[in-house]
Each structure stands twice: as C-alpha cells, then as structure tokens.
Design an enzyme around this catalytic site. Sequence first.
Site, PDB file in Angstrom:
ATOM      1  N   SER A 305       0.815  -1.210   0.000  1.00 22.66           N
ATOM      2  CA  SER A 305       0.000   0.000   0.000  1.00 22.66           C
ATOM      3  C   SER A 305       0.853   1.267   0.000  1.00 22.66           C
ATOM      4  O   SER A 305       1.519   1.571  -0.977  1.00 22.66           O
ATOM      5  CB  SER A 305      -0.968  -0.049   1.192  1.00 22.66           C
ATOM      6  OG  SER A 305      -1.933   0.956   1.114  1.00 22.66           O
ATOM      7  N   ASP A 316      10.030   5.800 -10.249  1.00 23.31           N
ATOM      8  CA  ASP A 316       9.642   6.490 -11.484  1.00 23.31           C
ATOM      9  C   ASP A 316      10.393   7.797 -11.668  1.00 23.31           C
ATOM     10  O   ASP A 316      10.699   8.202 -12.799  1.00 23.31           O
ATOM     11  CB  ASP A 316       8.133   6.757 -11.491  1.00 23.31           C
ATOM     12  CG  ASP A 316       7.324   5.518 -11.829  1.00 23.31           C
ATOM     13  OD1 ASP A 316       7.934   4.456 -12.061  1.00 23.31           O
ATOM     14  OD2 ASP A 316       6.078   5.609 -11.844  1.00 23.31           O
ATOM     15  N   LYS A 330      -0.826  -4.183  -3.183  1.00 22.57           N
ATOM     16  CA  LYS A 330      -2.110  -3.610  -2.765  1.00 22.57           C
ATOM     17  C   LYS A 330      -2.183  -2.180  -3.293  1.00 22.57           C
ATOM     18  O   LYS A 330      -1.653  -1.257  -2.697  1.00 22.57           O
ATOM     19  CB  LYS A 330      -2.264  -3.622  -1.242  1.00 22.57           C
ATOM     20  CG  LYS A 330      -3.611  -3.064  -0.785  1.00 22.57           C
ATOM     21  CD  LYS A 330      -3.694  -2.996   0.730  1.00 22.57           C
ATOM     22  CE  LYS A 330      -5.015  -2.389   1.163  1.00 22.57           C
ATOM     23  NZ  LYS A 330      -5.174  -0.980   0.713  1.00 22.57           N
TER      24      LYS A 330
END
Length: 446
Positions: A305, A316, A330
């Site tokens: 999560s 990224d 998740k």
Amino acid sequence: MKPPKRLQTFFVLMLGILIGTGLTLERISQAERGVSSEEVPIPYEQLQLFSEVYSQIKGKYVEDVSDEDLMKGAIDGMLRELDPHSSYLTRDMLGEMQVETEGKFGGLGIEVTTENGFIKVVSPIDGTPADKAGLQAGDLIVRIDDTPTKDMNLMEAVDQMRGEPGSDIKLTVVREGFEQPRDFTVTRDVIRIESVSSRMLPHGVGYLRVKQFQQDTGAKVREHLNKLQDKRESGELRGLVLDLRNNPGGVLSAAVEVADAFVEGGKIVYTEGRESNSDMTLNANPDQALNGKPMVVLVNSGSASASEIVAGALQDAERALVVGTPTFGKGSVQSILELSDGSGLKLTTARYFTPAGRSIQAEGIDPDIAVKPLEVSQPEDNGNRLTERDLPGHLMNNSLEGEEGGEEGQEQSEEGEAPDYMDDYQLNQALNLLRGIILMESKQAS
C-alpha cells in the site's frame, strides 16, 4: 413485504461515496451528499427477493434470529463479494481503526488480509508480539485458537486477535516450506509503534527505517534526517538507505509526505475511481532533504500500500534504486465511511497509480535489483596467518584514515549499539551498492 428502510438506505450509501485524502472519516447522509432516490436507482426487484428470503428465515429457520444479526450478515455478505479490503465496521471497530492511525492500539501488531477464504499475513510490524513470535509475511492463518478462519469476515478475525494485554492467543499457520500447519502462541500487548527509526552506517551512509505510515510519519522522517545529518560532522550525508521492508502501509498523506522529502517535483501518486471526485493527483514540492545524494529503497513482499506508493514514486522519478523482492501489490484506496448509527464501512473507492501510470494493484513494485534475503556469515578466521599489519612497528597507511573506525567506519546507532547490517544480507548489499555509487561519483568529480 416492504424492504427494510435500513437496507434501502444502505444501497443509496453504497452508490454515493466520496474519497478522502488517505484514511479519512466521513459521515454520509442523503441530505449532505445531495443524493435523492431519483438520482440513484433502487433495485426494487432484487430488494423484493431479499425481503422474501428475509421473511423465510425469520419464519422458518430452526432458531430465532434477531433482525440485527440478519441485517449485519447481509451487509457483511455484500461487502465480502466486493474485494478483500472492503468490510463492515461496528462502532467499536471504527473507534479502534481511528486509534491505529495514531500509532497506539492493543493486539498482536500484525497486518492481515484475506486470500482464498483464509486470513493472510501481509506483514508483522517490527518489535511487536507477532514479529517476536515468528510470524512472517505470506503466512496463512487457518485457525484462531480453535476457530477455523475459512470464509471468516476479515474484521471479525481482527477483532478475535485483539484482547487484553498479557493474554495468549494460538494461531495455526500454513507456510510455504511447512510440511503441516504449525501453532504459534502470541502474547497480546499494547502496541505502541514508533514509525521511524534511524542510525548511521559506515562510509557516511544514513539508514532510515519506516515501519508504518502514521499521521506524523512525514514530520518524523525529516526529524530523523536532520539527526543523521547532525551526526555526520565532516559534511553532508553521502547516501541513504530507506528501509520499507515489512511496512504494511497506513495513512496515504503520510506516504506522500515521505516521498515528497526526496523528490524535487512532479507527481507522487494519482488515483482513479468511478466518480470524478475519486480522481486525485498528489504532487511533490520543490524542496528535498538530501540534495540529490544517492538512495536505495529496500522492499519485500511485506511492503504494501503506502510503502508501494513511496517506492514507486522514487523509482519512477529515478531518484532511488529499489532493491529487494517484489512488493505485496495492494494498489487500492479504502475510505472509512461513517454511517448514521455510528458504525461504518471500509470501502474500496479507487486505485493507486505510480507517476508513470503503473497500477500497483495485484502487480506490486518490481525492484531494480533483485536481492533475496540470505544469512550473512562472518568472514573466516585466518588463524595464525600473518599480514603486514601484524608485524611490530609496521607503517600506517594514512590514506585509510577514516575508513577504519571513527566517523567513516563502524558507526554507532542511536542506542549506542553497533549496526546489524552485517547480519542483514539485503541491507549489506544496499550499503555495498551505495558505496559503489559514492566512489564512482567521487572519481567523476575529481
């Protein structure tokens, strides 16, 4: 038979959900939301079928069942059909969930979900009873004491695992590598989680461990970065290991604040849901704490999560190398919605995406460098073999000053104990990787 008013209201609520920023509480009513029966179609034919079943149970079931139990069962059943993370919360459960986000609660210190009808361990939290008892990410809990967990409601399982501090609970666990289920006895305790800890590693590298994302985690991360910098008297930190292993997640806004501490701008995470107001983009501020110094983020299958949001954002942005094993996967947003009677819904309302548009859900974050956990053995004893430094009166190598002990060598943790990086293969590899990057940058600069 006319459908119960509470059930009609529930269907309206199910179709009128706003997402908050992170784990939020929201009291809903048709008046507050501007929802009318004309705007949200009520499935009266299906409700009529429900009413028939309801009447048959009330009139013919072998034992008398209260209206409250039947209604709760119906609500639980609807939510169970959605996904493992949506559930109904009683008043007590709702209050306990509010307390958890503040970092203090009673129980075992374990994050769980459901898989194939059983209770699955997402991650035990460091230093808690579950961690000390030996529970691991990926364990399937098939019995709680003597009660089978097959098709058990997730919140009911959580409620059973909580109890008076000092009391014992037996968990029967299936784990890959076990020939048969094993019993683990865990002693409940009051769980007080310090979400952030830190220490210095050799070669001017800082180590920052985030155990769980609580309301104040973002501020604590910056505090610990300042402490690490203060310990580095000879200059700035040369690199940082951010350890998110076995971090089950927590408050979304805290995860955004942590990622924001290390990136200069751009997206951190965005969400998409069925309603336009479920679509949300969270961006970074221009300031960052490390002035671009190299970073490694450690993850494993217990990183879930909010941990995946941070790892994905830094990956990224090419701000850090992600090292370890694939994360839990998740990638959904749960909103805590308070109902009119004081109970609530934990309802999945959107999906998370990394800045590059990758969905975390059921995929997780793949590390840039895969490193599985191994047991690190200490270097072999060379016995009586002599080296130059064993000879009496040998010359000192002044170029190594700072590499052997002192500020650049075996540095101390906050508690005054030597860091355990030599016993942690993944952390050891992260340190070696950072050291290589630091040496390369030093050579390029010179």
